[in-house]
Design a protein around this motif. Structure first.
Motif, PDB file in Angstrom:
ATOM      1  N   GLU A 117     -30.787 -49.859 -28.423  1.00 24.23           N
ATOM      2  CA  GLU A 117     -31.295 -48.753 -29.230  1.00 24.23           C
ATOM      3  C   GLU A 117     -31.726 -47.663 -28.260  1.00 24.23           C
ATOM      4  OE1 GLU A 117     -34.111 -50.128 -32.495  1.00 24.23           O
ATOM      5  OE2 GLU A 117     -33.630 -51.999 -31.452  1.00 24.23           O
ATOM      6  N   ILE A 118     -31.044 -46.536 -28.338  1.00 24.31           N
ATOM      7  CA  ILE A 118     -31.341 -45.412 -27.454  1.00 24.31           C
ATOM      8  C   ILE A 118     -32.096 -44.379 -28.287  1.00 24.31           C
ATOM      9  CG2 ILE A 118     -30.337 -43.696 -25.897  1.00 24.31           C
ATOM     10  CD1 ILE A 118     -29.409 -46.456 -25.129  1.00 24.31           C
ATOM     11  N   ARG A 119     -33.282 -43.989 -27.818  1.00 28.80           N
ATOM     12  CA  ARG A 119     -34.085 -43.040 -28.585  1.00 28.80           C
ATOM     13  C   ARG A 119     -34.538 -41.877 -27.712  1.00 28.80           C
ATOM     14  NH1 ARG A 119     -31.932 -45.196 -31.735  1.00 28.80           N
ATOM     15  NH2 ARG A 119     -32.579 -46.635 -33.388  1.00 28.80           N
ATOM     16  N   ASN A 120     -34.149 -40.679 -28.102  1.00 26.37           N
ATOM     17  CA  ASN A 120     -34.606 -39.441 -27.451  1.00 26.37           C
ATOM     18  C   ASN A 120     -34.432 -39.463 -25.927  1.00 26.37           C
ATOM     19  OD1 ASN A 120     -35.486 -38.615 -29.997  1.00 26.37           O
ATOM     20  ND2 ASN A 120     -37.458 -39.632 -29.673  1.00 26.37           N
ATOM     21  N   LEU A 121     -33.343 -40.062 -25.499  1.00 29.85           N
ATOM     22  CA  LEU A 121     -33.117 -40.215 -24.069  1.00 29.85           C
ATOM     23  C   LEU A 121     -32.908 -38.843 -23.412  1.00 29.85           C
ATOM     24  CD1 LEU A 121     -32.831 -42.515 -22.050  1.00 29.85           C
ATOM     25  CD2 LEU A 121     -30.360 -42.418 -22.395  1.00 29.85           C
ATOM     26  N   THR A 122     -33.616 -38.603 -22.298  1.00 25.67           N
ATOM     27  CA  THR A 122     -33.551 -37.314 -21.627  1.00 25.67           C
ATOM     28  C   THR A 122     -33.459 -37.513 -20.125  1.00 25.67           C
ATOM     29  OG1 THR A 122     -34.852 -36.286 -23.361  1.00 25.67           O
ATOM     30  CG2 THR A 122     -34.762 -35.116 -21.279  1.00 25.67           C
ATOM     31  N   LYS A 123     -32.630 -36.696 -19.492  1.00 27.37           N
ATOM     32  CA  LYS A 123     -32.564 -36.726 -18.029  1.00 27.37           C
ATOM     33  C   LYS A 123     -32.472 -35.306 -17.517  1.00 27.37           C
ATOM     34  CE  LYS A 123     -32.275 -38.244 -13.954  1.00 27.37           C
ATOM     35  NZ  LYS A 123     -33.368 -39.036 -13.400  1.00 27.37           N
ATOM     36  N   LYS A 124     -33.355 -34.997 -16.557  1.00 29.65           N
ATOM     37  CA  LYS A 124     -33.325 -33.672 -15.937  1.00 29.65           C
ATOM     38  C   LYS A 124     -33.010 -33.829 -14.459  1.00 29.65           C
ATOM     39  CE  LYS A 124     -36.516 -31.154 -18.864  1.00 29.65           C
ATOM     40  NZ  LYS A 124     -37.713 -31.638 -19.528  1.00 29.65           N
ATOM     41  N   PHE A 125     -32.172 -32.957 -13.937  1.00 32.92           N
ATOM     42  CA  PHE A 125     -31.906 -32.956 -12.502  1.00 32.92           C
ATOM     43  C   PHE A 125     -32.502 -31.699 -11.891  1.00 32.92           C
ATOM     44  CE2 PHE A 125     -28.325 -35.688 -13.854  1.00 32.92           C
ATOM     45  CZ  PHE A 125     -28.643 -36.780 -13.072  1.00 32.92           C
ATOM     46  N   LEU A 126     -33.018 -31.861 -10.687  1.00 33.31           N
ATOM     47  CA  LEU A 126     -33.548 -30.726  -9.955  1.00 33.31           C
ATOM     48  C   LEU A 126     -32.376 -29.839  -9.559  1.00 33.31           C
ATOM     49  CD1 LEU A 126     -36.331 -29.904  -9.026  1.00 33.31           C
ATOM     50  CD2 LEU A 126     -35.869 -31.008  -6.848  1.00 33.31           C
ATOM     51  N   GLN A 127     -32.429 -28.596  -9.946  1.00 24.26           N
ATOM     52  CA  GLN A 127     -31.315 -27.710  -9.639  1.00 24.26           C
ATOM     53  C   GLN A 127     -31.618 -26.886  -8.391  1.00 24.26           C
ATOM     54  OE1 GLN A 127     -30.276 -25.042 -12.794  1.00 24.26           O
ATOM     55  NE2 GLN A 127     -28.124 -25.474 -12.482  1.00 24.26           N
ATOM     56  N   ARG A 128     -32.852 -26.401  -8.315  1.00 20.35           N
ATOM     57  CA  ARG A 128     -33.254 -25.697  -7.103  1.00 20.35           C
ATOM     58  C   ARG A 128     -34.530 -26.332  -6.599  1.00 20.35           C
ATOM     59  NH1 ARG A 128     -34.514 -19.560  -7.569  1.00 20.35           N
ATOM     60  NH2 ARG A 128     -36.614 -20.153  -6.981  1.00 20.35           N
ATOM     61  N   ARG A 129     -34.495 -26.790  -5.351  1.00 23.86           N
ATOM     62  CA  ARG A 129     -35.694 -27.362  -4.784  1.00 23.86           C
ATOM     63  C   ARG A 129     -36.643 -26.231  -4.442  1.00 23.86           C
ATOM     64  NH1 ARG A 129     -34.702 -31.586  -0.716  1.00 23.86           N
ATOM     65  NH2 ARG A 129     -33.174 -32.929  -1.650  1.00 23.86           N
ATOM     66  N   GLY A 130     -37.901 -26.473  -4.606  1.00 18.98           N
ATOM     67  CA  GLY A 130     -38.868 -25.490  -4.175  1.00 18.98           C
ATOM     68  C   GLY A 130     -40.092 -26.237  -3.721  1.00 18.98           C
ATOM     69  N   LEU A 131     -40.823 -25.641  -2.799  1.00 18.14           N
ATOM     70  CA  LEU A 131     -42.020 -26.305  -2.314  1.00 18.14           C
ATOM     71  C   LEU A 131     -43.052 -26.363  -3.439  1.00 18.14           C
ATOM     72  CD1 LEU A 131     -42.788 -27.466   0.400  1.00 18.14           C
ATOM     73  CD2 LEU A 131     -44.014 -25.339   0.883  1.00 18.14           C
ATOM     74  N   LEU A 191     -29.250 -47.080 -12.980  1.00 15.26           N
ATOM     75  CA  LEU A 191     -28.992 -46.408 -11.708  1.00 15.26           C
ATOM     76  C   LEU A 191     -29.776 -45.105 -11.595  1.00 15.26           C
ATOM     77  CD1 LEU A 191     -25.131 -46.969 -11.428  1.00 15.26           C
ATOM     78  CD2 LEU A 191     -26.934 -48.168 -10.208  1.00 15.26           C
ATOM     79  N   TYR A 192     -30.064 -44.493 -12.727  1.00 16.96           N
ATOM     80  CA  TYR A 192     -30.911 -43.304 -12.728  1.00 16.96           C
ATOM     81  C   TYR A 192     -32.196 -43.635 -13.481  1.00 16.96           C
ATOM     82  CZ  TYR A 192     -26.881 -40.268 -11.590  1.00 16.96           C
ATOM     83  OH  TYR A 192     -25.813 -39.659 -11.007  1.00 16.96           O
ATOM     84  N   PRO A 193     -33.327 -43.177 -12.990  1.00 16.94           N
ATOM     85  CA  PRO A 193     -34.541 -43.347 -13.771  1.00 16.94           C
ATOM     86  C   PRO A 193     -34.501 -42.463 -15.026  1.00 16.94           C
ATOM     87  CG  PRO A 193     -34.985 -42.105 -11.767  1.00 16.94           C
ATOM     88  CD  PRO A 193     -33.566 -42.561 -11.692  1.00 16.94           C
ATOM     89  N   VAL A 194     -35.175 -42.922 -16.058  1.00 14.41           N
ATOM     90  CA  VAL A 194     -35.194 -42.192 -17.321  1.00 14.41           C
ATOM     91  C   VAL A 194     -36.321 -41.166 -17.284  1.00 14.41           C
ATOM     92  CG1 VAL A 194     -35.634 -42.475 -19.787  1.00 14.41           C
ATOM     93  CG2 VAL A 194     -34.226 -44.140 -18.571  1.00 14.41           C
ATOM     94  N   ASP A 195     -36.033 -39.916 -17.678  1.00 15.09           N
ATOM     95  CA  ASP A 195     -37.081 -38.890 -17.660  1.00 15.09           C
ATOM     96  C   ASP A 195     -37.810 -38.762 -18.989  1.00 15.09           C
ATOM     97  OD1 ASP A 195     -36.659 -38.269 -15.067  1.00 15.09           O
ATOM     98  OD2 ASP A 195     -35.352 -36.558 -15.453  1.00 15.09           O
ATOM     99  N   GLY A 196     -37.191 -39.253 -20.076  1.00 11.01           N
ATOM    100  CA  GLY A 196     -37.864 -39.175 -21.361  1.00 11.01           C
ATOM    101  C   GLY A 196     -37.132 -40.047 -22.356  1.00 11.01           C
ATOM    102  N   GLY A 197     -37.839 -40.539 -23.370  1.00  9.01           N
ATOM    103  CA  GLY A 197     -37.212 -41.397 -24.364  1.00  9.01           C
ATOM    104  C   GLY A 197     -37.160 -42.844 -23.896  1.00  9.01           C
ATOM    105  N   THR A 198     -36.532 -43.686 -24.715  1.00  8.34           N
ATOM    106  CA  THR A 198     -36.512 -45.112 -24.379  1.00  8.34           C
ATOM    107  C   THR A 198     -35.115 -45.692 -24.553  1.00  8.34           C
ATOM    108  OG1 THR A 198     -37.108 -45.612 -26.652  1.00  8.34           O
ATOM    109  CG2 THR A 198     -38.906 -45.603 -25.046  1.00  8.34           C
ATOM    110  N   ILE A 199     -34.851 -46.737 -23.750  1.00  6.60           N
ATOM    111  CA  ILE A 199     -33.653 -47.551 -23.900  1.00  6.60           C
ATOM    112  C   ILE A 199     -34.157 -48.946 -24.255  1.00  6.60           C
ATOM    113  CG2 ILE A 199     -31.665 -48.554 -22.722  1.00  6.60           C
ATOM    114  CD1 ILE A 199     -31.801 -46.130 -20.797  1.00  6.60           C
ATOM    115  N   THR A 200     -33.781 -49.461 -25.404  1.00  8.37           N
ATOM    116  CA  THR A 200     -34.237 -50.789 -25.803  1.00  8.37           C
ATOM    117  C   THR A 200     -33.059 -51.740 -25.836  1.00  8.37           C
ATOM    118  OG1 THR A 200     -35.825 -49.653 -27.206  1.00  8.37           O
ATOM    119  CG2 THR A 200     -35.621 -52.027 -27.505  1.00  8.37           C
TER     120      THR A 200
END
Lengths: 569, 325, 316
Positions: free
Chosen positions: A301-315, A359-368
């Protein structure tokens, strides 16, 4: 008289071990305004013909016999200087990857005008005018601004348009397009092919279209030449060759092409030129733990799964920008089904697969997974128990196996890691697996580079099945394979689902393949699921504009012979 | 553009602060300055007085700050060995090293790039292969051996060029130059070749391999398929793309020239800062070592900054951030 | 092409036969330069290792020295003692041939140890930087970048200078060799780290690494068992070229008088000593050590050059 004729062309590559004949006594002719398809699987020698016409054979390749004529004049064997006068002026070429075929340090205008002036002379103003017209003609909006931009400011499809403009800028008689759309998405591919068709008609240019894709051939070309191992096996008008193939190889090739309109039970196993390798599914099923798939209950059951990647690094945190690859996606995967995720590149489909695989950490939502939230699994034992049940088959068989490890070590690694067996048992199990996937246990003592792409994908399958998983993630498992091998691998995956009760998550960009494989499909666009339906319903009756657009742009393949195909009942 | 420069400057300043910390730590922890400055007959009162005078009783950050403040104003203290302010010694010695480095750097870069491009384009040619083989000899020949060899041939056997020193120099303000006298120029020849030769072979080999890499790129194949002439492909398309990595290499090699000047100056007894530094190491003359370190870091950091700006000028991908469709 | 399994045509080849038939071995067999260069390297290394057995004299045993033998030209008997020396003697009457053999021992020992140390440091840091990314990578590669702007030889000199300042004078000679090794290693690790990081970044994104992560393998097995074997060939090339550079760096430092102490003279020290006699005509004291150094550095460089081409076939 034909525009371009090739008679009895043979190209050889002497290597230290043997003389490799890449092109073997090939005849070919192209008329003005005609698109001539050159189709075949990898290693068939089709790109070598293109390079031979251009006089750009890589060393140590050489034309051993035969003649190439352009408008009656012989062009094979010309010296470098004369050949350079022809290249670009009379014959042009379009390469596969638009990202690397433009010089990154020059503007589009600079690259166009230098080519125009090199061949046609004339003033800079004339060259500029011509460049502007061409950019406009190939369908790039706002030509005045875009001319002064650098290649990295264009998207892939737009860059391929620039490449086409460059190939056209000196009014050549013949264009050789070597896999011009392979690196592009389906929707862009259709536009580029239409552009090539239009331009060939309009300017009466003869085009040699080199491709491995039967869909492209069927939709675009007037004539087609089918190649196998350096030889021409069949040639003729496209409709005839595709509709009533006469040669056994052409038949096997066409039979292996997945159809968007017809769901097959299994691809027919017509093989040509080699011994069939059996996949011993019954044998495997006998030793497989019994699974009772309760189809009413979801495995995932995949719910509200979200993944964001850093596009520009900044300090500083507010200096960073993120790219949302997967945006609040929800769906269920039912036990025992093949669940498809389809979308163009960058739609986030592979990211979902990698999040489920851990392989990627989840940024939001759940994987059941079977009632257990995966991101809550923090201790090693629970995580390993999850991993034992989830395995994955990757896209590229050439990079998914460690080249420095022996095949038996590759297959044994998951068994050893999960401590499922020890000592002699491991060896017995690995041998058994290699036998079952049809490679034979002698394969264990070899290294991956000794195997072909399809064989490697079988090794990948053996590794994935080593822990007797319940769930298999297939991330574009056949997109790097030739069509006949794709058919074999797809059959194997279907067997696995049917006989072992595996649940499959099938990621693909290829709609006909999805049609063949999946029970239900989620269509993704820019990180979101835009449509989720049973496969048959989606193809018959798409609910969203995006899905119907994708279906519209997909090659139809209606003209292809259906000999030997049996629909699923 | 502006943000880019500011960011690079900021990074440069951090590098300088770190180098400053290393230099200062040398001051503070390597050998006891008190030991070094006071003779054998010292009293506890002397030690305490000097300790306060030098500020050694203050906390570490305060001392570091003072050191930096001094360094910015060119005050690096007094040489243990010569008993004179380090800054005065450096100003005396710097022109010799800078003139030598300038001449050999110019030699190395121009010849190195030209030969590198030549050997890359005429990869199969006899001349290119001979040059490549000889260049391997150049890389294997340590700088000091080149120097000795040149001295043996031109000073001892032929006796045409001097084997040590700068010859006559002319003072222009506080700058002593050897460019204006015949003996000064003659004295420059052997050291400049010695220093430049090794760098030249390195630059040449690196330019060649970068250029060969670029010549295999798809856009060069496409340019060839468009029928552009070899000259345009080699000197316009390939060379400009080669320049990006070559500039980095050249920047680093310029830094090396300053460092290898130490060896050349030792062989030819060239009165520059390198010779000063090597003597300082032998006698553990910490203030001179620290000052030299700071001086060349400023030089290296400036070279790097220039390299970054050149990058920016050449590569449009750095100039335009926004990715349009 | 159809998916078939080739039946083994020939009986299984032995490992050696397989290697002998590989492209790598083939390219070696067909490169006279590589064969000659490796022969010279092997010869010189063996000569250095067995120096005590080969050398006619022990130059460090004062009992065997005779000052009367000083400045004997090569090949001709000494005017006073009638003793003859293959490559002549120096001012102390030491046999130049023997000092070269012993000097080469020091040079090779320092060079090889320094490269080994630099390789270990560089490979580990490069792998860690590539695998973990983030601030770990930024930190390691920033340090590498900054150090790279400072030429290796200068860094080595500085480390040597500082170490000299910290060690008590009575230990300086004893420690010099080890300080030298550390100084050269610390100045050279950056090359390895950069190359390993670059190669490992490519490998890290390949699917076999993801497959290993999926199985659940930890970071350390993935880094060392999966990634490391796949980045070894560029490391090998860098190591060979670095060996030549390290031998030259050692000779340079010793020549400048900031390296091997006079009690343990390396080739560089011998050249430093010999340089003093250049003007007075005793050329052999300088000439033979210089030739040995050049032969050593040149053959290692030739070998490295060949290795780079052989391991990277697309460059040809």
């Amino acid at each position: 008289m034909s525009l371009l004729t090739i008679n009895d062309l043979t190209v050889e590559f002497p290597t230290r071990r043997q003389l490799f004949t890449a092109v073997d006594h090939v005849d070919l002719s192209v008329e003005p305004g005609e698109i001539h398809g050159l189709v075949g699987e990898s290693g068939a020698g089709k790109s070598t013909i293109g390079a031979a016409i251009m006089g750009l054979l890589d060393r140590p390749g050489r034309i051993a016999s035969g003649m190439i004529r352009l408008s009656g004049d012989q062009i094979s064997g010309l010296d470098a200087e004369a050949m350079r006068g022809l290249r670009g002026k009379k014959i042009s070429m379009i390469f596969q990857d638009p990202l690397t075929s433009l010089n990154p340090l020059f503007t589009v205008r600079e690259q166009l005008t230098e080519t125009i002036q090199a061949h046609l002379g004339g003033s800079e103003a004339e060259a500029n005018q011509r460049a502007r017209d061409l950019i406009d003609r190939v369908g790039i909006p706002d030509p005045d601004t875009r001319l002064d931009q650098y290649p990295h400011q264009f998207s892939g499809g737009m860059r391929q348009r620039v490449v086409i403009a460059l190939a056209l800028c000196t009014e050549p008689d013949v264009i050789i397009a070597d896999e011009p759309t392979t690196a592009l998405d389906v929707s862009v591919q259709a536009q580029i092919l239409d552009l090539i068709k239009e331009l060939a008609q309009e300017r009466q240019v003869g085009v040699i279209l080199i491709t491995h894709d039967m869909g492209v051939i069927a939709d675009t070309t007037d004539k087609v030449t089918v190649m196998y191992a350096g030889k021409v096996v069949e040639t003729g008008p496209t409709a005839q060759v595709m509709g009533q193939p006469s040669h056994e190889y052409t038949k096997s090739l066409i039979a292996a092409v997945p159809r968007p309109t017809l769901k097959l039970h299994r691809f027919p196993q017509i093989s040509y030129g080699g011994r069939e390798t059996r996949f011993a599914i019954e044998d495997m099923a006998r030793h497989w733990p019994k699974v009772d798939n309760d189809t009413s209950k979801p495995v995932f059951e995949i719910r509200n799964l979200t993944k964001k990647f850093l596009q520009r690094r900044g300090l500083l945190p507010w200096d960073r920008t993120y790219f949302t690859a997967v945006d609040e996606v929800s769906f269920d995967i039912r036990a025992g089904e093949v669940f498809g995720v389809v979308g163009e590149s960058g739609s986030g489909k592979s990211t979902i697969a990698r999040m489920i695989a851990g392989l990627y950490p989840v940024d939001g939502g759940t994987i059941t997974f079977e009632g257990q939230v995966v991101s809550d699994l923090t201790n090693r034992a629970a995580l390993d128990a999850y991993r034992k049940n989830i395995q994955m088959i990757f896209q590229d068989p050439f990079s998914s196996l460690n080249p420095r490890m022996r095949v038996d070590d590759i297959v044994a690694e998951p068994i050893r890691h999960h401590r499922l067996m020890d000592g002699a048992d491991i060896k017995r199990r690995v041998d058994e697996l290699l036998d079952q996937v049809g490679l034979g246990h002698v394969a264990g003592t070899k290294y991956p580079h000794e195997f072909s792409g399809g064989q490697r994908q079988r090794i990948s399958i053996a590794r994935a099945l080593a822990t007797q998983p319940r769930f298999l993630i297939c991330d574009e498992p056949t997109s790097a394979l030739d069509v006949s091998i794709q058919a074999q691998i797809l059959n194997i995956l279907k067997d696995l689902q049917e006989h072992l009760g595996l649940t499959l998550l099938f990621i693909s960009h290829d709609l006909p393949v999805v049609r063949q494989m999946c029970d239900r499909v989620a269509v993704m666009k820019q990180g979101k699921v835009v449509e989720l339906q049973a496969t048959n319903d989606l193809f018959a009756n798409p609910q969203t504009d995006y899905a119907s657009e994708l279906l519209r742009l997909m090659p139809k393949l209606d003209d292809l012979s259906t000999e030997g195909l049996t629909a699923e009942t | 553009m502006f943000a880019y420069i500011v960011r690079r400057m900021f990074q440069s300043v951090i590098v300088l602060l770190v180098v400053g910390l290393v230099a200062f730590s040398m001051f503070r922890f390597v050998g006891d300055p008190i030991d070094n400055m006071l003779g054998q007959e010292r009293t506890q009162a002397d030690i305490d007085r000097l300790r306060t005078e030098l500020g050694l009783d203050q906390p570490f950050p305060v001392q570091y700050f003072k050191f930096l403040k001094g360094a910015v104003q060119g005050d690096f203290g007094v040489s243990y060995r010569q008993g004179r302010p380090v800054s005065t010694i450096l100003i005396e010695r710097a022109p010799a090293t800078l003139e030598l480095a300038f001449v050999s750097g110019f030699l190395a870069i121009t010849m190195g790039i030209a030969l590198g491009v030549f050997t890359a384009i005429r990869r199969q040619g006899v001349a290119a292969n001979v040059i490549m083989t000889v260049s391997l000899l150049g890389v294997s020949l340590p700088t000091f051996l080149i120097g000795i060899l040149l001295i043996y041939v031109f000073s001892i056997e032929l006796g045409v060029l001097p084997s040590f020193g700068r010859g006559e120099t002319v003072m222009i303000g506080s700058w002593s130059t050897g460019f204006l006298t015949t003996s000064g120029l003659k004295a420059l020849i052997l050291p400049a070749i010695t220093l430049g030769l090794y760098q030249m072979t390195l630059i040449m080999r690196l330019v060649r391999s970068e250029m060969l890499e670029v010549m295999r790129a798809d856009y060069v194949r496409f340019a060839r398929a468009r029928g552009l002439s070899d000259r345009v492909i080699n000197f316009r398309h390939a060379l400009k793309n080669t320049l990006v990595p070559v500039i980095t290499i050249t920047g680093l090699q310029l830094g090396s020239i300053i460092a290898f000047a130490i060896i050349t100056e030792t062989v030819f007894q060239w009165p520059g800062v390198g010779l000063l530094f090597i003597n300082a190491i032998q006698f553990v003359d910490i203030p001179v070592m620290a000052a030299y370190l700071m001086l060349i870091s400023v030089m290296f950091v400036s070279i790097n900054l220039i390299v970054d700006l050149l990058y920016y000028a050449i590569d449009p991908r750095l100039r335009v951030d926004a990715r349009a469709t | 092409m159809t998916d078939t399994i080739e039946s083994p045509k020939t009986p299984e080849q032995s490992r050696f036969a397989k290697f002998w038939d590989s492209d790598f071995a083939w390219s070696f067999r067909h490169s006279p330069v590589a064969i000659v260069a490796s022969a010279v390297v092997v010869l010189l290394v063996l000569a250095a290792i067995f120096a005590p057995l080969i050398a006619p004299h022990n130059p460090f045993d004062p009992a065997t020295l005779n000052l009367m033998n000083g400045f004997t030209p090569p090949g001709t008997p000494n005017a006073f003692t009638q003793e003859s020396f293959l490559l002549g003697t120096d001012d102390q009457g030491r046999d130049v041939f023997s000092t070269i053999l012993y000097g080469m021992r020091i040079s090779l020992f320092v060079g090889a140890s320094a490269v080994l140390l630099a390789m270990i440091i560089g490979v580990i840091l490069g792998l860690v930087a590539a695998y973990f990314g983030g601030w770990v990578e930024t930190l390691i590669m920033r340090i590498a970048d900054v150090q790279l702007t400072f030429p290796a030889i200068l860094v080595a000199m500085l480390i040597f200078g500082i170490a000299k300042g910290v060690t008590p004078p009575e230990y300086r000679n004893e420690m010099a060799i080890y300080v030298l090794i550390i100084a050269i290693a610390l100045s050279d690790w950056v090359q390895f780290a950069r190359v390993v990081r670059g190669a490992a970044l490519v490998e890290k994104n390949k699917e076999y690494v993801q497959a290993a992560r999926l199985i659940g393998r930890g970071s350390i097995p993935i880094m060392f068992r999966h990634i490391l074997p796949n980045v070894l060939s560029p490391v090998l090339v860098i190591a060979t070229i670095s060996l030549a550079l390290a031998i030259i760096a050692e000779a340079t430092l010793s020549f400048l008088g900031v390296g091997a102490p006079p009690t343990q003279p390396s080739l560089g020290t011998l050249i430093r000593i010999g340089q003093g006699f250049l003007f007075s005509g005793e050329w052999w004291i300088l000439f033979f050590p210089s030739c040995t150094l050049l032969a050593l550095a040149l053959s290692v460089n030739l070998l490295g050059d060949w290795l780079r081409d052989a391991l990277n076939p697309k460059l040809r």
